[in-house]
Each structure stands twice: as C-alpha cells, then as structure tokens.
Design a protein around this motif. Structure first.
Motif, PDB file in Angstrom:
ATOM      1  N   ARG A 156       3.131   0.263  -4.191  1.00  0.00           N
ATOM      2  CA  ARG A 156       2.178   0.834  -3.238  1.00  0.00           C
ATOM      3  C   ARG A 156       2.004   2.319  -3.465  1.00  0.00           C
ATOM      4  O   ARG A 156       0.931   2.841  -3.307  1.00  0.00           O
ATOM      5  CB  ARG A 156       2.612   0.529  -1.798  1.00  0.00           C
ATOM      6  CG  ARG A 156       2.362  -0.939  -1.467  1.00  0.00           C
ATOM      7  CD  ARG A 156       2.802  -1.308  -0.078  1.00  0.00           C
ATOM      8  NE  ARG A 156       2.055  -0.580   0.940  1.00  0.00           N
ATOM      9  CZ  ARG A 156       2.403  -0.552   2.228  1.00  0.00           C
ATOM     10  NH1 ARG A 156       3.467  -1.213   2.624  1.00  0.00           N
ATOM     11  NH2 ARG A 156       1.685   0.109   3.099  1.00  0.00           N
ATOM     12  N   ARG A 157       3.076   3.019  -3.797  1.00  0.00           N
ATOM     13  CA  ARG A 157       2.957   4.425  -4.156  1.00  0.00           C
ATOM     14  C   ARG A 157       3.470   4.579  -5.577  1.00  0.00           C
ATOM     15  O   ARG A 157       4.385   3.859  -6.002  1.00  0.00           O
ATOM     16  CB  ARG A 157       3.810   5.308  -3.235  1.00  0.00           C
ATOM     17  CG  ARG A 157       3.413   5.300  -1.784  1.00  0.00           C
ATOM     18  CD  ARG A 157       4.348   6.181  -0.984  1.00  0.00           C
ATOM     19  NE  ARG A 157       5.747   5.744  -1.149  1.00  0.00           N
ATOM     20  CZ  ARG A 157       6.774   6.299  -0.517  1.00  0.00           C
ATOM     21  NH1 ARG A 157       6.577   7.318   0.295  1.00  0.00           N
ATOM     22  NH2 ARG A 157       7.999   5.851  -0.702  1.00  0.00           N
ATOM     23  N   ALA A 158       2.942   5.561  -6.285  1.00  0.00           N
ATOM     24  CA  ALA A 158       3.335   5.753  -7.679  1.00  0.00           C
ATOM     25  C   ALA A 158       4.843   5.933  -7.818  1.00  0.00           C
ATOM     26  O   ALA A 158       5.447   5.520  -8.805  1.00  0.00           O
ATOM     27  CB  ALA A 158       2.595   6.958  -8.253  1.00  0.00           C
ATOM     28  N   GLN A 159       5.483   6.558  -6.822  1.00  0.00           N
ATOM     29  CA  GLN A 159       6.903   6.885  -6.944  1.00  0.00           C
ATOM     30  C   GLN A 159       7.823   5.716  -6.607  1.00  0.00           C
ATOM     31  O   GLN A 159       9.025   5.805  -6.805  1.00  0.00           O
ATOM     32  CB  GLN A 159       7.221   8.037  -6.000  1.00  0.00           C
ATOM     33  CG  GLN A 159       6.957   7.655  -4.538  1.00  0.00           C
ATOM     34  CD  GLN A 159       7.161   8.812  -3.578  1.00  0.00           C
ATOM     35  OE1 GLN A 159       8.264   9.231  -3.347  1.00  0.00           O
ATOM     36  NE2 GLN A 159       6.078   9.341  -3.038  1.00  0.00           N
ATOM     37  N   ASP A 160       7.267   4.612  -6.086  1.00  0.00           N
ATOM     38  CA  ASP A 160       8.121   3.552  -5.548  1.00  0.00           C
ATOM     39  C   ASP A 160       8.683   2.637  -6.627  1.00  0.00           C
ATOM     40  O   ASP A 160       8.152   2.520  -7.716  1.00  0.00           O
ATOM     41  CB  ASP A 160       7.310   2.687  -4.566  1.00  0.00           C
ATOM     42  CG  ASP A 160       7.061   3.401  -3.256  1.00  0.00           C
ATOM     43  OD1 ASP A 160       7.911   4.199  -2.855  1.00  0.00           O
ATOM     44  OD2 ASP A 160       5.991   3.163  -2.659  1.00  0.00           O
ATOM     45  N   ARG A 205      -4.706  -5.199  -4.045  1.00  0.00           N
ATOM     46  CA  ARG A 205      -4.513  -3.751  -4.140  1.00  0.00           C
ATOM     47  C   ARG A 205      -5.791  -3.009  -3.774  1.00  0.00           C
ATOM     48  O   ARG A 205      -6.883  -3.379  -4.194  1.00  0.00           O
ATOM     49  CB  ARG A 205      -4.103  -3.380  -5.562  1.00  0.00           C
ATOM     50  CG  ARG A 205      -3.829  -1.915  -5.734  1.00  0.00           C
ATOM     51  CD  ARG A 205      -3.442  -1.567  -7.175  1.00  0.00           C
ATOM     52  NE  ARG A 205      -3.082  -0.163  -7.218  1.00  0.00           N
ATOM     53  CZ  ARG A 205      -1.877   0.301  -6.909  1.00  0.00           C
ATOM     54  NH1 ARG A 205      -0.925  -0.541  -6.583  1.00  0.00           N
ATOM     55  NH2 ARG A 205      -1.624   1.582  -6.939  1.00  0.00           N
ATOM     56  N   TYR A 214      -0.875   3.150   4.305  1.00  0.00           N
ATOM     57  CA  TYR A 214       0.534   3.230   3.904  1.00  0.00           C
ATOM     58  C   TYR A 214       1.554   3.140   5.042  1.00  0.00           C
ATOM     59  O   TYR A 214       2.528   2.412   4.949  1.00  0.00           O
ATOM     60  CB  TYR A 214       0.779   4.544   3.157  1.00  0.00           C
ATOM     61  CG  TYR A 214       0.073   4.632   1.830  1.00  0.00           C
ATOM     62  CD1 TYR A 214       0.589   3.991   0.707  1.00  0.00           C
ATOM     63  CD2 TYR A 214      -1.114   5.354   1.698  1.00  0.00           C
ATOM     64  CE1 TYR A 214      -0.060   4.075  -0.517  1.00  0.00           C
ATOM     65  CE2 TYR A 214      -1.768   5.441   0.477  1.00  0.00           C
ATOM     66  CZ  TYR A 214      -1.238   4.796  -0.627  1.00  0.00           C
ATOM     67  OH  TYR A 214      -1.874   4.872  -1.826  1.00  0.00           O
ATOM     68  N   LEU A 241       6.265   4.819   4.036  1.00  0.00           N
ATOM     69  CA  LEU A 241       5.541   5.222   2.828  1.00  0.00           C
ATOM     70  C   LEU A 241       4.577   6.374   3.094  1.00  0.00           C
ATOM     71  O   LEU A 241       3.390   6.174   3.314  1.00  0.00           O
ATOM     72  CB  LEU A 241       4.785   4.022   2.260  1.00  0.00           C
ATOM     73  CG  LEU A 241       5.643   2.789   1.949  1.00  0.00           C
ATOM     74  CD1 LEU A 241       4.790   1.710   1.281  1.00  0.00           C
ATOM     75  CD2 LEU A 241       6.824   3.138   1.066  1.00  0.00           C
ATOM     76  N   SER A 249      -0.169  12.015  -5.938  1.00  0.00           N
ATOM     77  CA  SER A 249      -0.506  11.082  -7.015  1.00  0.00           C
ATOM     78  C   SER A 249      -1.146   9.799  -6.495  1.00  0.00           C
ATOM     79  O   SER A 249      -1.702   9.027  -7.268  1.00  0.00           O
ATOM     80  CB  SER A 249       0.761  10.745  -7.813  1.00  0.00           C
ATOM     81  OG  SER A 249       1.814  10.414  -6.932  1.00  0.00           O
ATOM     82  N   ASP A 250      -1.063   9.558  -5.201  1.00  0.00           N
ATOM     83  CA  ASP A 250      -1.649   8.341  -4.630  1.00  0.00           C
ATOM     84  C   ASP A 250      -3.054   8.571  -4.085  1.00  0.00           C
ATOM     85  O   ASP A 250      -3.662   7.653  -3.537  1.00  0.00           O
ATOM     86  CB  ASP A 250      -0.753   7.818  -3.507  1.00  0.00           C
ATOM     87  CG  ASP A 250       0.661   7.562  -3.993  1.00  0.00           C
ATOM     88  OD1 ASP A 250       0.799   6.831  -4.985  1.00  0.00           O
ATOM     89  OD2 ASP A 250       1.604   8.115  -3.412  1.00  0.00           O
ATOM     90  N   PRO A 268      -1.475  -4.301   0.394  1.00  0.00           N
ATOM     91  CA  PRO A 268      -2.009  -5.267  -0.572  1.00  0.00           C
ATOM     92  C   PRO A 268      -1.810  -6.705  -0.116  1.00  0.00           C
ATOM     93  O   PRO A 268      -2.702  -7.540  -0.262  1.00  0.00           O
ATOM     94  CB  PRO A 268      -1.207  -4.970  -1.845  1.00  0.00           C
ATOM     95  CG  PRO A 268      -0.710  -3.578  -1.684  1.00  0.00           C
ATOM     96  CD  PRO A 268      -0.562  -3.335  -0.216  1.00  0.00           C
TER      97      PRO A 268
END
Lengths: 275, 799
Positions: A186-190, B660, B698, B718, B723-724, B781
C-alpha cells in the motif's frame, strides 16, 4: 520504545563474534544493520541478554564475481547490493530486489545477511535468494557449512541457522535474464502484502513473499510450467496448497487472489526479459 | 540568514512574494529544540500505567514492587492523586445545556474506560527506569463489556460508563424551517440518501507530545514546557484544574513538531507533571512514545453521516437533510462536543440551497477520546455533500461538474446569507471550478476514461471533483457565545521598535509549523519599511505574550495577522507624529516610503523610521505629551468568519485485477483571499492534500471487537509518504475577504477539506460503469477488489 536491558558487545572478527555467541547462544543475538531486530527489541518482542554487534567486522561486505556464481558478503548493505555493477550484470534480480526493501534509510543500514537470517516471510530478499536457488554459507563452532536456500527458511522467523552460527556469505548462480519481481504493497516503504520473485533461466523457480509462515515456492505454478502451461494457467495455481495469514492489510482470500495475478505478471515479465 | 525571495513583485514590498521561510534553517539543521531536547538537571521521568482493557473495573492497584525498583522515586495510583485536582479535566464547549459529561480525572479511580486510560504513574530517575517500573505495577481489573461500535453504542446496548444513564452526550439541532424541508422532499423530482462513515484517524504529528514542568518551590512560578498548540488556554486550564494560581504558571511551547488539532487540548500528562512537580518539588517530565500517542492522544473524525438531498428534475438542490452520529470516545476533551458543530453549518457546501436540516448526536464509546483534527467538522461536512452531489449526478445522468455549476452560490450573491445562518463573505465558486477543470484537462480525461472502458482496460481512469467552502478565522467572540463556547475568538499583537531600529513583534498566535515568523515579519516589514530580517517574532511563551488565544482553525493570519497589522499601523501613526515634529510639517502631509517619512513631493528631506525609533528611545526631545518608545498593541476580534473556497480534482487509476488505486494527478485550485506568502500557502495546501488523501486511501484507527486499538505503530497505521503521492498542480483565484483589512481568509485546513472527497469520488467514478456506488474509507485495494466482484454492472456501461 525502550528495549529491555541488555549487554552490548562489538565484535572485531567473525571468530570473536562466534566465541561470544557460543557462551550463551540462546540469549545472544547478532546485530548487523539492526533494522529488523531493534524494532522487535523496542517493542520488547525480543529480549536478548547479549547483543553482539557484527556491523564493523571487516571483510564481510562485498559483491564478487566468483566464476559460475556471485558471492555476496553477509554484511553487504542493501544499497551496496542495489548499485553493485557485478550484481546488476549477473544477478539483476537481486540488485533490483535490494532496491525495493523498505525505504532509503533501511536500505542504507540493513544487510542481506541480517535480512535472510531474520527469516521474515514478509521480507523481499529471502524470496529472491530462494528463486535464485542460492547457497547460504554459515560459520560456527563446528566449522563452515553450506545450506541450500530450499532448506534455509524453516518457519516464521525461523531458519536452518543454529543459535551458535553466523551467516557469512550468500552464493548465487548467475541469472542475467529471465527474471522478474512483483511487489504489492500500500505504501512504497511497506512490507509486501504479497510479493513474487520469478527466475525462468533453467528450471523455472517462483518464490513468494508473505504467502505463508515462511518464504516459500509456488510449487503448483512451477509444476504447471514444467508441464508446459502458459503463464495464465500456471499462475492460476500460484496459491495451491498455501495458507497465507489474514491481517490488517489483507485477508487470506485476497492474498491468494493477489498471488495469482502477481505470479502471472511476473511470468510474463520474466519471459520478456529473456530476450 | 538573510531573507531570500524567490519571486518578487517590484518595489511594493515583500508581502505577496515567495520568501523562503525564516524558520527552516533552524529546523532543518537540528538546531531547533523540542520539549524532549530540553536538558533539565534533576528532572524525574514519568511513565504512565495504562489500561489494557477498553472497559474495566479497577479492583486494586499495587505499586509495591514498582517502588522497590532501581531509580524509582514514587509510584502513585488514582486514589493517591485524587487530592491534587481542584476539578476534573476540562471541556470548554458544553454545546447544549443538558450535555452529559462523565467525570474525567488524569488518573482513573474505579473504572478504566478505554485502552490507554491512565491507572497509575511512576516517577524515576530515567525514562527507562520509569518504564520498567511501570510494567511492574500490578493492577487487578474486572473486564466489563465495552461499547466499541458507534451505532451500537448509540442504541445503549452496552454502556461506556457504568454509572451513566445513557451513552448519549447531547443532541444538537439546526433546523431553521422544518416545514420547508418537508415540502422540498415531498416535491422533489429526485432524491438521494447516502450513508458515509468517517473513520477514526490518528493525528500522528511528527513530534509526539512532551511535557516538562520545572517548579521553583520557594516562592516562584511553575514553568510548564509543553508540546502544545495552546500555551495560553493551557495556562488558564492548568490553573483551574490543578488549583494553581494562574499567574504562577508560565507555559512555554518550544519548537512544536506539528499538531493538526491534537495539541489543541489539555491532557492528563500535562496536569500530572504539574501536580507531581508541586508535590515532589522537583522537575517532572514525560515524553510520549509513538505507540502511546496512538492511544493517549486524541483521535480525529469518527462519525456516521446520513445525508439526503432533494432536487428538481434539472438537478437544482432544494433541500439538504443530515443526521450525524459523532463518536466522542470515552470522555469529552477540550472541544470534543463542538467538533461536529463546526461542520454543522456547511453541509450544503458551495450550493445555494433554500431548505436545511441538521441534527447531531454525540455518543460515548470505550475508545480514545476524539477532538479537533485538521479541519474539525468541516472536512466531514464537505465529504458528505461532495460525495452526495456525485451520487445525485449519477442518478441524474449529469456530469458532476455541470451539476455543481448549476447549484453554486452565484458570484453576484455575496455577501451571501446562508440557510444555516452564516454570512459568506466573498466568493466566485465557478471561477475556481473552471480554473481547476482547465488545469486538469477535464474533457480530455473524460475521453480517455471512455476509451479505456471501451477497450476493456484493466487500468481504469477515474476523475473526482470536490468544490468546498469552509469557515475559518475562528472566531467572532459573540458568535462563539451563541454556540456556548466558553472563550472568545480575538487575538493580540504588540509591535515595538528597539533603539537600533530593529523590530520585535509579540503575537498571541502560537505557530507549530505554519510559518508565522515569516508571515508576520513580512506584514510588519512592509508596514514599517524595514527588511523582514530586521523583524523578530516572539511567540508561544505566556511570559512574553501574556494574552492570546493560540493557533487552530485557520485563524492565525486572519485574526492574529490582522492584529499584527493593526498594531503596526498604530506604531506608524505614532512615528508619523514624531516625524512631523522633527520635520516641522503637518502629519497628514507626510508619507512613509521605504522606511522614510517625508513631505509628499520632497522625499530628499525625510527622516528614517529607525532614527525616529532611537529618538523615541532616548526621549530627549519628544513632542509635548508623547510617551517614549515606538510601541503599539492591538487586540482584534473578528466581525465574521472568513470563507475560503476552491475546487480540487483527483485523477486515479484503478487496477481492476488487484484493486490498487494510484493517484496519478491532482489539481487544487484554492482561494484564500490575499496571500501574504504564496510559497507558504503552497506548503499548507501540499500538506493538507496529503493528509486528506491519507484519510481517503490509507489511514484508519482500527479496533477489534473488544476495543483494542490495532494500529499502534506506523507499520500498521499507514501515514503516506511523499513517494506515495503525485506532484500536485496548484492554482489559485484571489477573492479578498471584506471581513479584515488584510483581505485574507486562511489556508491551514483547505487541502484536507477538499482532497478526501475528491479522491473517493474519483475511485467511484472509475468504477461507476461497473455498478460501484460507494466505497468505505480508507479505500484499500482489497475493498476495491471486493466492490468490483460484488457490483452489478450498469446496463450499457452508463456513467
């Protein structure tokens, strides 16, 4: 967020680390980059009595062309692996996956050895070395031994390493093409909700992230591919026999579905890189 | 560090330029000091023992083991501390006369009412020792059924407090003409009836809370360092609650790493540090941990919204009817009950609606208390009306942009008296919509969306609109009185010139990331004709600014900034009199330009304001009756709210195979009136959009059925990172507010208010031809994937 009290020792060599480890293996942990172990300690889910810091042991950070394979020192940081020319040319899957771990801070501290020895099924690098059929080298009081990746990941945070052993090198056969990595989060860091590492050079090997209590292979897909199935049909069997967990981010049912989609995409992409 | 201007506009001054923030070098270099950074010799560290149960009777608390542990100085239960409190913890907003408020003490006595409710405290020489000892406090609990689900709690199935007659805190209504609403629904050609859930959010400021109280036990004051948005309100409330004379408390908020409303509160830990410093005559400090913050700092949102629209066949909305359930959590914090009321007037959004009905019931649950969180009531209102407008557009088969256009309050109708009783100051809603649609390329996007659908693409395109108006500039004191808020809404300012011609500004506003120092220095620089670097801004210390009402509700510029401007004008007026005396001219013949007073037409014989400041300081030769020094103060009480507005457009790609959602483009057109510093406006909008997108896609404070909070780490909760998110395309229209002399409106909350419905509307828009009409937030998602599987495709694939 304050760990339980522990004793800290900084090792200057593998021998020194192994010596301290053998004094009380069950309550001693090796510390490399610390990005898996320290959070567990801060949450007091891990309470080692002694922490042996191997982060400054010299000579264990390298990516080396060793003829038929690439040898990677266990203390190689993710970022160094990601940008290694040797890795990019000969095992681009590994370089790519190293660049997908966590966030930049994690990649500049975390090490490949630490990630593999931690044995987290949600981590990316274990799936990559499993798909690459890597050999893991461990040193211990009974000498050195080689462990096949297929035998290494045993269960949740559980590996074939004995408590008094230290992972020192990872050997990966060269696989310059025919690879793909799919990571869904869901997030790039996850951590990945589901991830797929596929290598089609030689016998096809497809390894899965977060589809069970340990890093594992999509055997159903591999069998189907060996029998000549196309990517879609082979991917439909990606979750055969697997029991992923349900958590806040995804139900088991959704993970099983994602595995089929991501494996199909990985197979198509890997085939495309084969040229 | 000299002021750097990225884009100037000639000699007219610095206001309106993109001057870099003067705050940032200290923050970025680590030089700025937060509460946790303060070195206080001899301070005791406090750890709080918290209930692991959502609802439990506390049958015994045994601190004996903890007391014997290394470094421990004290371990105290709720009963031990009961004598410290002059009154229970404060709620400043009793919205109705019959509002129920269960007694809330800093440490619970008999009953723990949420996971995280304090049951004991430990004081030790280090934070680690305090935490180890806290783990050794033995508490016997008798677990009780917990009121977890908001709608169940509203039916009183389980009571959140043993002795309460009901879980209902209050019911508040705003129904100016019930008959008109009934008629509108009876006569409507089209109605929509929607139910939306505002999930609970964890504010997650980058700096968790921290408190350090330093007593001077032999006759001095208590210095309270706190990571707070409200040092002034906190001082008053601490004094009243802990029984310390107010003038003996000095509250200082050092650098504060974000608040978003979560530090607009009076917390148990602040009271405990003060009371324990008084009791033990030693400094006492506490630094919140991230997981602790998830439980012990207020949550935002937490509402179930039922909204109905009545419209004619052309889509003109004739009535809005809203019923809210608002989750108070376990207790009423400082303004908990008022949060839904801040949105109560805005459920008709930007639309000219003649009939209106709003009711809200506040309900107690066994969860962390809720309170103001970025936008506070207004994001919820905007979400409901903007989602419902899209539902109406679908029902009518009308483009959502066209539906909005038909219903906007026309630019010629301002000042506009709303059906809910507000007077909207100024606006041109259609201009903002047009600009946003132009920036995003709306028509081309619609074509691409249709193309992808007809191609059977697995990556569908969705476009979501959100047109918003908010009420900012809290607040006219008389209006606050009518809403039963117990304080006023003014702000104070002092501007003084020092002997060397430098300037000190004292503000009652209390920045925690917004850039007040930069903006205030720009306003004063232009007024006085000095460089902004010569203007120092003092704030967030009740010893320096004894009166103030602090920072929240996008109020600082329109209220506090106006006070600054008025004080600067007064200072200039005095300087003009002195200049006239020196130049032997009539004051009205003088003009101030670039810091020089001169007779109009003869600029070469002027006198600088810095020179005047020195002469006013020496006071050797002042006009008869003039007091020494150039200093002036002002207190500004606004006459009306301000009403910023705009339209945001979100563009998403939805992967139908995985569910997604990728936010691929984002356009925000905002109108916050005049802009002091457009760069700071951009920054506020950027952060606001990110926070609103976070609610859409999120973030959620998830609880299990027993009331355990599941999202206590940032791996589970979250918060999106840069970056998101895509790069935002920002545009602006400028409609000055007539309500204040600066013509400003405020922009701290706009991005958050606008973005959440824009994003969810976009996802629903992407899937509408498949029959998807709603998605619960956060739009994960898995939820998207399931909605696609469950939806019945719309015949013919209509929009």
């Amino acid at each position: 967020m304050i760990p339980a009290s522990f004793e800290y020792r900084r090792a200057g060599s593998v021998e020194e680390a192994l010596g301290w480890l053998s004094e009380d293996p069950d309550s001693t942990k090796l510390l490399a980059g610390g990005h898996s172990l320290l959070p567990l300690m801060k949450l007091r889910l891990a309470t080692p009595g002694v922490l042996v810091d191997v982060g400054r042991v010299p000579g264990l950070s390298y990516v080396r062309d060793a003829g038929d394979h690439v040898a990677i020192g266990a203390l190689t940081r993710h970022r160094d692996l990601e940008i290694s020319e040797v890795a990019r040319a000969s095992v681009p899957l590994l370089a790519h996956v190293a660049g997908q771990v966590g966030d930049p801070q994690v990649r500049h501290r975390g090490t490949i050895g630490g990630s593999l020895a931690h044995g987290d099924p949600a981590s990316d690098l274990p799936a990559a070395v499993l798909a690459l059929d890597a050999t893991l080298v461990a040193d211990g009081p009974r000498g050195r031994r080689e462990i096949a990746a297929d035998d290494f990941f045993r269960g949740f945070l559980e590996t074939a390493l004995e408590p008094d052993e230290m992972l020192t090198e990872i050997r990966v056969r060269k696989a310059p093409s025919g690879w793909a990595f799919q990571k869904f989060n869901r997030r790039a860091q996850d951590w990945a909700i589901v991830g797929v590492a596929a290598v089609l050079d030689g016998d096809p090997r497809v390894a899965l992230v977060n589809m069970g209590s340990t890093t594992l292979r999509a055997r159903g897909t591999e069998e189907a591919l060996a029998a000549g199935a196309d990517p879609t049909d082979a991917a439909a069997r990606a979750a055969d026999g697997l029991e992923p967990s349900s958590d806040l981010h995804a139900s088991a049912e959704y993970r099983r579905h994602l595995a089929t989609v991501l494996v199909r995409r990985a197979l198509v992409e890997a085939a495309a890189t084969r040229g | 560090m000299s002021a750097t201007v990225l884009e100037g506009h000639g000699t007219a001054g610095v206001v309106g330029t993109r001057m870099l923030r003067r705050e940032d070098p200290a923050l970025l270099s680590g030089e700025a000091r937060f509460v946790h950074d303060l070195v206080v010799p001899g301070a005791l560290h406090m750890a709080v023992v918290r209930s692991p149960y959502a609802h439990a009777r506390i049958t015994s608390v045994d601190v004996s083991v903890a007391l014997g542990m290394p470094g421990v100085v004290a371990a105290l239960t709720g009963a031990d501390l009961a004598g410290e409190w002059a009154s229970p913890m404060p709620c400043a907003w009793p919205v109705t006369a019959d509002m129920q408020s269960p007694e809330h003490l800093p440490v619970a006595l008999r009953e723990a009412c949420y996971v995280g409710d304090a049951v004991a405290v430990v004081l030790a020489g280090s934070q680690a020792e305090a935490q180890d000892a806290a783990a050794a406090v033995a508490v016997d609990y008798e677990e009780l059924p917990a009121a977890v689900d908001l709608e169940d709690a509203a039916r009183d199935g389980v009571l959140a407090h043993l002795d309460a007659p009901s879980n209902r805190a209050y019911t508040w209504e705003l129904i100016p003409d019930p008959e008109a609403v009934r008629r509108a629904f009876d006569d409507a050609a089209v109605t929509v009836k929607e139910r939306y859930v505002q999930q609970r959010l964890i504010p997650a400021a980058m700096e968790p809370r921290g408190v350090c109280v330093v007593p001077q036990p032999f006759g001095g004051e208590y210095v309270v360092y706190s990571s707070t948005q409200i040092p002034h309100i906190l001082r008053t409330m601490l004094g009243m609650t802990a029984g310390v004379p107010e003038e003996r408390i000095r509250v200082i908020a050092p650098s504060v790493g974000g608040g978003f409303g979560s530090k607009l509160d009076v917390y148990a830990e602040e009271l405990l540090c003060l009371a324990l410093a008084r009791r033990l005559r030693r400094p006492v400090r506490w630094s919140e941990e991230r997981s602790e913050a998830a439980q012990a700092t207020i949550h935002g949102r937490g509402q179930v919204q039922d909204i109905e629209l009545a419209a004619d066949a052309d889509g003109r909305v004739k009535a809005v009817r809203v019923h809210l359930l608002a989750d108070m959590g376990a207790y009423l914090q400082l303004v908990t009950p008022g949060v839904p009321i801040l949105g109560a007037f805005l459920y008709h959004g930007t639309y000219d609606v003649p009939a209106y009905s709003f009711t809200c019931t506040g309900v107690f649950t066994n969860k962390t208390p809720t309170d103001a969180y970025r936008g506070a009531g207004r994001p919820e209102a905007t979400y409901a009306i903007e989602r419902a407008m899209d539902a109406l557009a679908r029902k009518l088969g009308m483009d959502p942009a066209e539906l909005r256009r038909r219903n906007f309050i026309g630019a010629d109708k301002f000042p506009y008296s709303s059906v809910a009783g507000l007077v909207f100051d100024s606006g041109d809603y259609e201009a903002a919509l047009d600009k946003a649609l132009g920036l995003v390329g709306y028509e081309a996007l619609r074509q691409e969306q249709a193309q992808r659908r007809s191609d059977g693409a697995t990556k569908l395109l969705g476009v979501g609109l959100s047109s918003y108006v908010e009420m900012c500039g809290l607040a006219p004191s008389r209006v606050l009185a009518s809403l039963h808020y117990v304080a006023g809404g003014w702000e104070t300012a002092t501007v003084r010139m020092l002997p060397t011609g430098k300037v000190q500004v004292v503000t009652g506003a209390t920045p925690h990331g917004q850039g007040h120092v930069t903006s205030w220095s720009m306003i004063v620089a232009d007024k006085l004709g000095v460089p902004p670097d010569d203007v120092e801004v003092l704030h967030s210390d009740t010893g320096l600014s004894p009166l103030g009402l602090d920072t929240y509700g996008s109020r600082s510029l329109s209220v506090g900034g106006t006070a600054i401007a008025l004080a600067a004008d007064r200072l200039v007026d005095k300087a003009r009199l002195l200049a006239a005396y020196r130049l032997e001219a009539a004051p009205e013949d003088l003009e101030l330009s670039d810091g020089q007073f001169a007779v109009r037409g003869t600029p070469s014989t002027g006198i600088g304001i810095g020179t005047l400041a020195f002469e006013a300081f020496t006071a050797h030769d002042l006009p008869e009756g003039m007091e020494p020094n150039l200093e002036a103060s002002a207190t500004y009480d606004p006459t009306n709210f301000t009403f910023p507005f705009g339209t945001h457009v979100a563009v998403v790609e939805v992967d139908t195979e995985t569910g997604r959602v990728d936010l691929v483009r984002y356009v925000g057109v905002d109108d916050c009136g005049n802009q002091i510093n457009p760069l700071i406006v951009d920054g506020q909008v950027h952060g606001g959009i990110a926070q609103g997108v976070a609610q859409a896609l999120y973030e959620e404070a998830s609880y299990d059925e027993r009331g355990n909070l599941l999202t206590t780490t940032l791996a589970d909760y979250l918060v999106p990172a840069a970056s998101d998110l895509p790069s935002f395309t920002l545009g602006r229209t400028v409609t000055p507010s007539p309500s204040n002399p600066l013509g400003v409106k405020g922009v701290g909350e706009a991005g958050t208010i606008a973005s959440t419905p824009a994003v969810v509307n976009a996802v629903v828009d992407a899937l509408s031809h498949l029959g998807v009409e709603d998605l619960e937030m956060p739009v994960t998602p898995e939820r998207v994937w399931r909605s696609i599987g469950a939806a019945a495709p719309v015949p013919g694939g209509a929009r």
